[in-house]
Design a protein around this motif. Structure first.
Motif, PDB file in Angstrom:
ATOM      1  N   GLY A 197       4.430   0.181   1.567  1.00  0.00           N
ATOM      2  CA  GLY A 197       5.314   0.433   0.429  1.00  0.00           C
ATOM      3  C   GLY A 197       6.269   1.573   0.713  1.00  0.00           C
ATOM      4  O   GLY A 197       6.203   2.224   1.758  1.00  0.00           O
ATOM      5  N   PHE A 198       7.237   1.785  -0.209  1.00  0.00           N
ATOM      6  CA  PHE A 198       8.018   3.022  -0.225  1.00  0.00           C
ATOM      7  C   PHE A 198       9.136   3.048   0.810  1.00  0.00           C
ATOM      8  O   PHE A 198       9.958   3.941   0.804  1.00  0.00           O
ATOM      9  CB  PHE A 198       7.025   4.183  -0.013  1.00  0.00           C
ATOM     10  N   GLN A 199       9.182   2.054   1.711  1.00  0.00           N
ATOM     11  CA  GLN A 199      10.126   2.158   2.829  1.00  0.00           C
ATOM     12  C   GLN A 199      10.972   0.914   3.022  1.00  0.00           C
ATOM     13  O   GLN A 199      10.635  -0.172   2.587  1.00  0.00           O
ATOM     14  CB  GLN A 199       9.353   2.427   4.119  1.00  0.00           C
ATOM     15  N   GLY A 203       3.249   7.661   6.389  1.00  0.00           N
ATOM     16  CA  GLY A 203       1.936   7.586   5.733  1.00  0.00           C
ATOM     17  C   GLY A 203       1.570   6.156   5.369  1.00  0.00           C
ATOM     18  O   GLY A 203       0.413   5.731   5.512  1.00  0.00           O
ATOM     19  N   GLU A 204       2.540   5.408   4.913  1.00  0.00           N
ATOM     20  CA  GLU A 204       2.309   4.022   4.503  1.00  0.00           C
ATOM     21  C   GLU A 204       2.005   3.129   5.707  1.00  0.00           C
ATOM     22  O   GLU A 204       1.285   2.139   5.583  1.00  0.00           O
ATOM     23  CB  GLU A 204       3.528   3.495   3.740  1.00  0.00           C
ATOM     24  N   ASN A 205       2.577   3.468   6.857  1.00  0.00           N
ATOM     25  CA  ASN A 205       2.311   2.642   8.051  1.00  0.00           C
ATOM     26  C   ASN A 205       0.829   2.669   8.393  1.00  0.00           C
ATOM     27  O   ASN A 205       0.244   1.658   8.798  1.00  0.00           O
ATOM     28  CB  ASN A 205       3.109   3.155   9.254  1.00  0.00           C
ATOM     29  N   LYS A 213      -1.209  12.461   1.473  1.00  0.00           N
ATOM     30  CA  LYS A 213      -0.540  12.341   2.777  1.00  0.00           C
ATOM     31  C   LYS A 213       0.976  12.598   2.667  1.00  0.00           C
ATOM     32  O   LYS A 213       1.545  13.332   3.476  1.00  0.00           O
ATOM     33  CB  LYS A 213      -0.782  10.924   3.330  1.00  0.00           C
ATOM     34  N   THR A 214       1.604  11.979   1.680  1.00  0.00           N
ATOM     35  CA  THR A 214       3.065  12.125   1.577  1.00  0.00           C
ATOM     36  C   THR A 214       3.434  13.584   1.312  1.00  0.00           C
ATOM     37  O   THR A 214       4.371  14.109   1.913  1.00  0.00           O
ATOM     38  CB  THR A 214       3.627  11.187   0.492  1.00  0.00           C
ATOM     39  N   ASN A 215       2.672  14.238   0.436  1.00  0.00           N
ATOM     40  CA  ASN A 215       2.937  15.665   0.181  1.00  0.00           C
ATOM     41  C   ASN A 215       2.819  16.478   1.461  1.00  0.00           C
ATOM     42  O   ASN A 215       3.619  17.377   1.722  1.00  0.00           O
ATOM     43  CB  ASN A 215       1.939  16.233  -0.837  1.00  0.00           C
ATOM     44  N   GLY A 275      12.208   7.035  -2.773  1.00  0.00           N
ATOM     45  CA  GLY A 275      11.929   8.084  -3.758  1.00  0.00           C
ATOM     46  C   GLY A 275      10.448   8.119  -4.060  1.00  0.00           C
ATOM     47  O   GLY A 275       9.756   7.115  -3.919  1.00  0.00           O
ATOM     48  N   ARG A 276       9.949   9.305  -4.483  1.00  0.00           N
ATOM     49  CA  ARG A 276       8.516   9.466  -4.722  1.00  0.00           C
ATOM     50  C   ARG A 276       8.015   8.429  -5.727  1.00  0.00           C
ATOM     51  O   ARG A 276       8.683   8.131  -6.707  1.00  0.00           O
ATOM     52  CB  ARG A 276       8.204  10.892  -5.202  1.00  0.00           C
ATOM     53  N   GLY A 277       6.869   7.889  -5.426  1.00  0.00           N
ATOM     54  CA  GLY A 277       6.302   6.835  -6.273  1.00  0.00           C
ATOM     55  C   GLY A 277       6.902   5.469  -5.989  1.00  0.00           C
ATOM     56  O   GLY A 277       6.652   4.498  -6.704  1.00  0.00           O
ATOM     57  N   GLY A 278       7.672   5.380  -4.913  1.00  0.00           N
ATOM     58  CA  GLY A 278       8.459   4.171  -4.647  1.00  0.00           C
ATOM     59  C   GLY A 278       7.667   2.928  -4.270  1.00  0.00           C
ATOM     60  O   GLY A 278       8.212   1.816  -4.290  1.00  0.00           O
ATOM     61  N   SER A 279       6.388   3.068  -3.951  1.00  0.00           N
ATOM     62  CA  SER A 279       5.601   1.871  -3.618  1.00  0.00           C
ATOM     63  C   SER A 279       5.487   0.920  -4.804  1.00  0.00           C
ATOM     64  O   SER A 279       5.369  -0.295  -4.613  1.00  0.00           O
ATOM     65  CB  SER A 279       4.188   2.262  -3.171  1.00  0.00           C
ATOM     66  N   ASP A 280       5.518   1.456  -6.014  1.00  0.00           N
ATOM     67  CA  ASP A 280       5.510   0.582  -7.195  1.00  0.00           C
ATOM     68  C   ASP A 280       6.727  -0.334  -7.151  1.00  0.00           C
ATOM     69  O   ASP A 280       6.644  -1.527  -7.444  1.00  0.00           O
ATOM     70  CB  ASP A 280       5.595   1.412  -8.493  1.00  0.00           C
ATOM     71  N   THR A 281       7.852   0.265  -6.791  1.00  0.00           N
ATOM     72  CA  THR A 281       9.100  -0.499  -6.753  1.00  0.00           C
ATOM     73  C   THR A 281       9.056  -1.537  -5.632  1.00  0.00           C
ATOM     74  O   THR A 281       9.512  -2.667  -5.806  1.00  0.00           O
ATOM     75  CB  THR A 281      10.289   0.465  -6.601  1.00  0.00           C
ATOM     76  N   VAL A 320       0.815  -1.220   0.000  1.00  0.00           N
ATOM     77  CA  VAL A 320       0.000   0.000   0.000  1.00  0.00           C
ATOM     78  C   VAL A 320       0.846   1.267   0.000  1.00  0.00           C
ATOM     79  O   VAL A 320       1.931   1.314   0.573  1.00  0.00           O
ATOM     80  CB  VAL A 320      -0.960   0.069   1.217  1.00  0.00           C
ATOM     81  N   SER A 321       0.302   2.285  -0.681  1.00  0.00           N
ATOM     82  CA  SER A 321       0.830   3.649  -0.609  1.00  0.00           C
ATOM     83  C   SER A 321       0.183   4.356   0.571  1.00  0.00           C
ATOM     84  O   SER A 321      -0.761   3.845   1.170  1.00  0.00           O
ATOM     85  CB  SER A 321       0.447   4.440  -1.859  1.00  0.00           C
ATOM     86  N   ALA A 322       0.634   5.555   0.845  1.00  0.00           N
ATOM     87  CA  ALA A 322      -0.046   6.421   1.809  1.00  0.00           C
ATOM     88  C   ALA A 322      -1.353   6.908   1.187  1.00  0.00           C
ATOM     89  O   ALA A 322      -1.502   6.925  -0.028  1.00  0.00           O
ATOM     90  CB  ALA A 322       0.844   7.605   2.143  1.00  0.00           C
ATOM     91  N   MET A 323      -2.315   7.282   2.029  1.00  0.00           N
ATOM     92  CA  MET A 323      -3.562   7.859   1.512  1.00  0.00           C
ATOM     93  C   MET A 323      -3.212   9.081   0.664  1.00  0.00           C
ATOM     94  O   MET A 323      -2.274   9.820   0.991  1.00  0.00           O
ATOM     95  CB  MET A 323      -4.444   8.293   2.680  1.00  0.00           C
TER      96      MET A 323
HETATM   97  N1  ASP Z   1       3.495   7.690  -0.859  1.00  0.00           N
HETATM   98  C1  ASP Z   1       4.709   7.810  -1.636  1.00  0.00           C
HETATM   99  C2  ASP Z   1       4.583   8.959  -2.603  1.00  0.00           C
HETATM  100  O1  ASP Z   1       3.577   9.638  -2.632  1.00  0.00           O
HETATM  101  C3  ASP Z   1       5.071   6.558  -2.329  1.00  0.00           C
HETATM  102  C4  ASP Z   1       4.036   6.055  -3.306  1.00  0.00           C
HETATM  103  O2  ASP Z   1       2.866   6.361  -3.193  1.00  0.00           O
HETATM  104  O3  ASP Z   1       4.400   5.317  -4.203  1.00  0.00           O
HETATM  105  O4  ASP Z   1       5.505   9.233  -3.325  1.00  0.00           O
END
Ligand code: ASP
Ligand code: MG
Length: 412
Positions: free
Chosen positions: A136-138, A73-75, A46-48, A150-156, A40-43
């Motif tokens: 994710g992301f961590q 946020g991911e927690n 949230k990350t912003n 890095g931003r968008g890292g939950s995909d990774t 999961v990503s953050a809601m």
């Molecule tokens: N929450 C993080 C972000 O906004 C990671 C992700 O969503 O992939 O960058």
């Protein structure tokens, strides 16, 4: 047991209703007989918000504390998703990165995954847990500090788990229903692709098609992870979304797969630098050190031992690039008359593995732009991509004209 990885982006877990909706999809896959790893990503937003708080307190923040804050946020979503699944009588628990542990480098804010040991999660699957919900992301650094990818890292995170667990597939649930031939907000005739090759997706991702983090596509390509992008808002069916896969698995294919763009580029020129061995290193070394992401590079013709050097970078890095170049001149590493920044350019690219075997794509692209009266400022090509830098005000027009000319609205 077959493992399936399902990743839910921020908009798919934006509130309790959406989390329940996502959990129902997970429940169906459990019923299909899979052990499921949910990432999961953050809601959304949230990350912003967390990044904003860090910047407000400490503009020149300690990156280790930045990661401690923005990873949180991911927690929250991992715990909420596990609770939602438990409410549905599905044995589930949450895992933060350090608990798995997701081992990463110490490069805070842009860490890379080194290893994901499978023992802890597999032991729980063996005990009857059906779903592991992973934040994710961590991850965690060798020093034991929390890192982010890095931003968008939950995909990774999702793709890395799919590789580590030998998952049958990695489904990325998002708010669009797949990968398109171009951005549908710019070209209404953009068409959803059923399949796209890893290499094409890699180019599109790095060219600004923001569906997937570039690094996740690199990993999927390396480990041959079957990656599917689909919407969590539409009714599910077996063929939903876009499958990112090996090019051998794609039968019919247009020469050009898609048109990508990057709106906020800048073109910088160093006027009259000495044309001597080592000059490129002397320019681009300091730029790299200053954290400038140089993209296109052109060295112009030289006259009497002097030349102009042009490069492009994101427009918000212009000040940093100028500073690095002026400092390099000050210290005598390089010499130039002037540095000129054109901050009103955009990059438009056509991408397709078919270009390897079809000549004439570049010529056609240039003709199309010429017929629209669009001047090309810089050109770069690779085996499967042609990119041009043009005035930003023509970007939409260029994308539309190219989409039309290469008939991307029609399937092959
Ligand atoms: N929450 C993080 C972000 O906004 C990671 C992700 O969503 O992939 O960058
Ligand atoms: Mg994302």
């Amino acid at each position: 047991m077959s493992v399936l990885v399902m990743k839910f982006g921020g908009t798919s877990v934006a509130n309790p209703d959406r989390i329940r909706r996502a959990a129902k999809r997970v429940a169906r896959e459990v019923a299909n007989g899979h052990d499921v790893i949910v990432v999961v990503s953050a809601m959304s937003g949230k990350t912003n918000e967390l990044v904003g708080l860090v910047n407000e307190i400490s503009p020149l923040f300690d990156a280790r504390e930045y990661d401690a804050v923005v990873s949180s946020g991911e927690n929250v979503t991992a715990g909420l998703m596990a609770l939602t699944l438990q409410e549905m009588d599905i044995p589930a628990r949450s895992w933060q990165g350090w608990q798995v542990p997701v081992q990463t480098t110490s490069r805070h804010g842009a860490a890379r995954i080194l290893d994901i040991p499978t023992e802890n999660i597999n032991a729980k699957f063996a005990e009857g847990m059906k779903v592991a919900v992973v934040a994710g992301f961590q991850g965690v650094s060798p020093e034991g500090r929390i890192t982010t990818l890095g931003r968008g890292g939950s995909d990774t995170t999702a793709v890395a788990f799919a590789a580590a667990f030998g998952a049958v597939r990695c489904d990325i649930y998002t708010d669009v229903d797949g990968v398109y031939t171009t951005d549908p907000r710019i070209e209404s005739k953009a068409r959803k692709l059923d399949r796209i090759a890893f290499e094409e997706m890699l180019e599109l991702a790095s060219l600004g098609a923001k569906v997937l983090q570039t690094r996740s596509v690199e990993l999927a390509m390396r480990y041959k992870v079957k990656l599917r992008v689909l919407s969590s808002f539409e009714e599910y069916d077996e063929n939903a979304g876009t499958l990112v896969c090996d090019e051998e698995e794609i039968v019919e294919q247009n020469v050009v797969a898609g048109v990508a763009y990057q709106r906020d580029e800048a073109k910088m020129t160093l006027i009259s630098v000495a044309d001597r061995p080592g000059i490129a290193a002397a320019i681009f070394g300091p730029l790299a050190e200053a954290g400038v992401n140089v993209d296109m590079i052109v060295q112009n013709i030289s006259e009497e031992g002097r030349t102009d050097m042009t490069f492009s970078c994101p427009v918000d890095q212009v000040a940093r690039a100028e500073k690095a170049m002026l400092e390099a001149r000050e210290s005598g590493e390089i010499n130039f008359h002037d540095i000129v920044a054109d901050k009103d350019v955009a990059k438009v690219s056509v991408v397709g593995i078919g270009m390897r075997s079809h000549a004439g794509v570049a010529a056609k692209m240039f003709e199309v732009l010429a017929s629209e009266g669009i001047n090309i400022k810089v050109i770069t090509t690779s085996e499967i991509k042609i990119s041009v830098l043009i005035d930003r005000k023509y970007m939409e027009l260029a994308v539309q004209a190219l989409h039309d000319a290469f008939e991307l609205d029609k399937a092959a």
